[in-house]
Design a protein around this motif. Structure first.
Motif, PDB file in Angstrom:
ATOM      1  N   LEU A   1       2.747   0.186  -4.176  1.00 58.99           N
ATOM      2  CA  LEU A   1       1.599   0.425  -3.401  1.00 58.99           C
ATOM      3  C   LEU A   1       1.376   1.629  -2.547  1.00 58.99           C
ATOM      4  CD1 LEU A   1       1.012  -3.303  -1.843  1.00 58.99           C
ATOM      5  CD2 LEU A   1       0.106  -2.562  -3.817  1.00 58.99           C
ATOM      6  N   THR A   2       2.650   2.355  -2.702  1.00 55.08           N
ATOM      7  CA  THR A   2       2.733   3.512  -1.865  1.00 55.08           C
ATOM      8  C   THR A   2       2.887   4.885  -2.941  1.00 55.08           C
ATOM      9  OG1 THR A   2       5.100   3.514  -1.484  1.00 55.08           O
ATOM     10  CG2 THR A   2       3.438   2.578   0.351  1.00 55.08           C
TER      11      THR A   2
ATOM     12  N   GLU B   1       1.703  -8.869   0.921  1.00 54.31           N
ATOM     13  CA  GLU B   1       1.826  -7.986  -0.231  1.00 54.31           C
ATOM     14  C   GLU B   1       2.545  -6.826  -0.144  1.00 54.31           C
ATOM     15  OE1 GLU B   1      -2.469  -6.889  -2.277  1.00 54.31           O
ATOM     16  OE2 GLU B   1      -2.138  -5.485  -0.823  1.00 54.31           O
ATOM     17  N   SER B   2       2.765  -6.096   0.926  1.00 53.99           N
ATOM     18  CA  SER B   2       3.704  -5.127   1.012  1.00 53.99           C
ATOM     19  C   SER B   2       5.075  -5.566   0.759  1.00 53.99           C
ATOM     20  CB  SER B   2       3.730  -4.571   2.483  1.00 53.99           C
ATOM     21  OG  SER B   2       2.108  -4.106   2.634  1.00 53.99           O
TER      22      SER B   2
ATOM     23  N   THR C   1      -1.096   5.870  -0.214  1.00 54.90           N
ATOM     24  CA  THR C   1      -1.486   4.665  -0.640  1.00 54.90           C
ATOM     25  C   THR C   1      -2.116   4.822  -1.831  1.00 54.90           C
ATOM     26  OG1 THR C   1      -3.429   3.901   0.595  1.00 54.90           O
ATOM     27  CG2 THR C   1      -1.500   2.957   1.371  1.00 54.90           C
TER      28      THR C   1
ATOM     29  N   ASP D   1      -1.652  -8.904   4.321  1.00 53.76           N
ATOM     30  CA  ASP D   1      -1.141  -7.214   4.000  1.00 53.76           C
ATOM     31  C   ASP D   1       0.221  -7.366   4.212  1.00 53.76           C
ATOM     32  OD1 ASP D   1      -3.622  -6.650   3.901  1.00 53.76           O
ATOM     33  OD2 ASP D   1      -3.877  -5.970   5.782  1.00 53.76           O
ATOM     34  N   GLU D   2       0.901  -8.262   5.087  1.00 57.71           N
ATOM     35  CA  GLU D   2       2.490  -7.810   5.275  1.00 57.71           C
ATOM     36  C   GLU D   2       3.133  -8.557   3.926  1.00 57.71           C
ATOM     37  OE1 GLU D   2       0.563  -7.707   9.234  1.00 57.71           O
ATOM     38  OE2 GLU D   2       0.435  -9.010   7.623  1.00 57.71           O
TER      39      GLU D   2
END
Length: 471
Positions: free
Chosen positions: A60-61, A52-53, A98, A49-50
């Protein structure tokens, strides 16, 4: 009498110690590269997750603003933006800020996530699902990127880790004053060799149960021990679903590549078929564009009504395919394995054909659902932090083991530096039973041990240069 008994026992005890050490040594030489690889790729997957962010950031946001658009409106936007693609999956936004995700398959075969602002139904970008650090790490973790051969090599190494653990615990457990001096201590003022020995032995001994749980839960995905022996015991029987015809598609075929989206105990279970208005048998792995009578909005509403929160929705793959709602820890949808749930819905009538929850799992499936969630660090941030520590510790155990071997190798010789064979009194029954049990429980370990013994007897003992090298 006591002193004579101790004197008689000493050679046998020494022989057992060196026998265990020898097996530990040879198993370690084979296992160390795999343990390093599994730990390193495991670390990458823990931080999926980190990563990908960090890679996609603002894509993504979104800015939360009022009511979200209907899933069908978001789906229409994706179909309009990618008219030649087939939409296969919907993943609702996990939080208010998101994006929603639609998995699409392009005519070229490439699979992407189409990212949609749920408040405006605007397609804001795409992510190539194959261009994922997680998927690359997962493929290395499972197959070394060489398919079944890699899977078998990793399974063999994991099976040998059991032998490594058993022999390591025997060597670690204190038997005399010398071994008690370093038990559960890290001596930093007695030279590098003792420091390495204490670090290796005490980390390995203290974390042996943890490593065993990692090995067993990891082996559940292996092709032989997992796929042929253990997984069938834990598989959900298809006949326990409603009386719906079974397709030739299994739940494993619903996974996306190496991403494990379906629960472990369902992978070998056939998926039911839609039987109201279907036309012929389904074709496995063939994506089709067609209009189901039941809309995505109806399925999403149904999901909310029956208690799904975070989930993935698979669209029907053929005229007789079904909608599949799934939420499980293995796929990262939820954090509590007891809330695992998989539901299949007839695409024509909306009838629930199967609704499988944790309560429906047998004891093996329940144990694996919990074990796999812990293995992946999915339960909580504490679980994740502990898994990071364990991965780093396993890397340290591997490196210190390799360094100790390198330091004790005879300089200037062509010898491997294996622990010597020490003659003792009698046959070590417990050691032999332990080795046989491991070989029987883990088939690839058994085949490998049998091959090693045959090679040793046929070649190493008869070719003097090899005999000396492996002495």
């Amino acid at each position: 009498m006591v002193s004579e008994s101790k004197t008689a026992a000493a050679p046998a005890q020494k022989a057992r110690y060196f026998t265990a050490w020898r097996w530990h040594f040879y198993a370690g030489l084979f296992v160390i590269p795999f343990m390093l690889m599994l730990s390193a790729t495991g670390l990458v997957m823990l931080f999926d997750d980190e990563i990908e962010s960090a890679r996609y950031g603002d894509m993504l946001t979104v800015q939360a603003s009022g009511q979200t658009m209907q899933p069908s409106e978001q789906l229409n936007a994706v179909n309009k933006a990618f008219p030649e693609a087939t939409v296969t999956q919907f993943i609702p936004a996990r939080t208010a800020d998101t994006v929603s995700r639609f998995s699409i398959q392009l005519p070229s075969g490439e699979t992407r996530f189409a990212l949609v602002n749920p408040y405006s139904a605007e397609v804001t970008g795409t992510i190539d699902r194959s261009d994922s650090w997680y998927e690359l790490a997962n493929n290395i973790h499972g197959t070394l990127l060489i398919g079944d051969l890699g899977d078998r090599l990793i399974e063999t190494a994991a099976s040998f880790m059991i032998l490594l653990l058993v022999s390591g615990i025997y060597l670690w457990w204190p038997k005399d004053a010398a071994s008690r001096a370093g038990f559960l201590k890290i001596r930093t003022d007695s030279g590098s060799r003792l420091f390495m020995r204490d670090l290796h032995a005490n980390l390995g001994g203290a974390l042996s149960v943890v490593l065993l749980l990692f090995v067993l839960s990891g082996l559940a995905w292996a092709g032989i021990w997992g796929g042929k022996i253990v997984q069938p015991w834990g598989s959900f029987p298809a006949e326990r679903s409603k009386n719906a015809p079974e397709s030739v598609i299994t739940h494993k075929m619903l996974n996306h590549g190496s991403e494990e989206e379906m629960p472990w105990n369902l992978e070998q279970t056939p998926v039911p078929t839609s039987h109201h208005g279907g036309h012929g048998a389904p074709e496995p792995n063939v994506e089709r564009k067609h209009s189901a009578d039941v809309s995505i909005d109806q399925v999403v509403t149904m999901a909310k009504e029956v208690g799904f929160t975070h989930y993935k929705l698979k669209f029907p793959k053929s005229d007789t395919g079904v909608y599949t709602l799934s939420a499980n820890t293995m796929s990262g949808d939820i954090t509590d394995p007891t809330q695992d749930r998989t539901m299949h819905i007839d695409q024509y009538s909306g009838e629930v054909l199967a609704d499988i929850t944790f309560a429906d799992y047998n004891w093996m499936a329940k144990a694996m659902a919990a074990g796999i969630a812990l293995h992946q660090g999915d339960i909580s941030i504490i679980n994740k932090a502990l898994n990071v520590f364990f991965c780093v510790a396993f890397i340290a155990i591997s490196i210190t083991g390799g360094v100790m071997w390198w330091k004790r190798r005879p300089n200037g010789s062509r010898k491997l530096g294996a622990p010597p064979v020490v003659a003792g009194n009698g046959f070590w029954v417990v050691g032999a039973i332990t080795l046989i049990a491991i070989c029987l429980l883990f088939p690839l370990a058994g085949l490998s041990v049998a091959a090693i013994l045959c090679i040793d007897w046929l070649i190493f003992r008869r070719v003097q240069s090899l005999k000396q090298a492996f002495s």
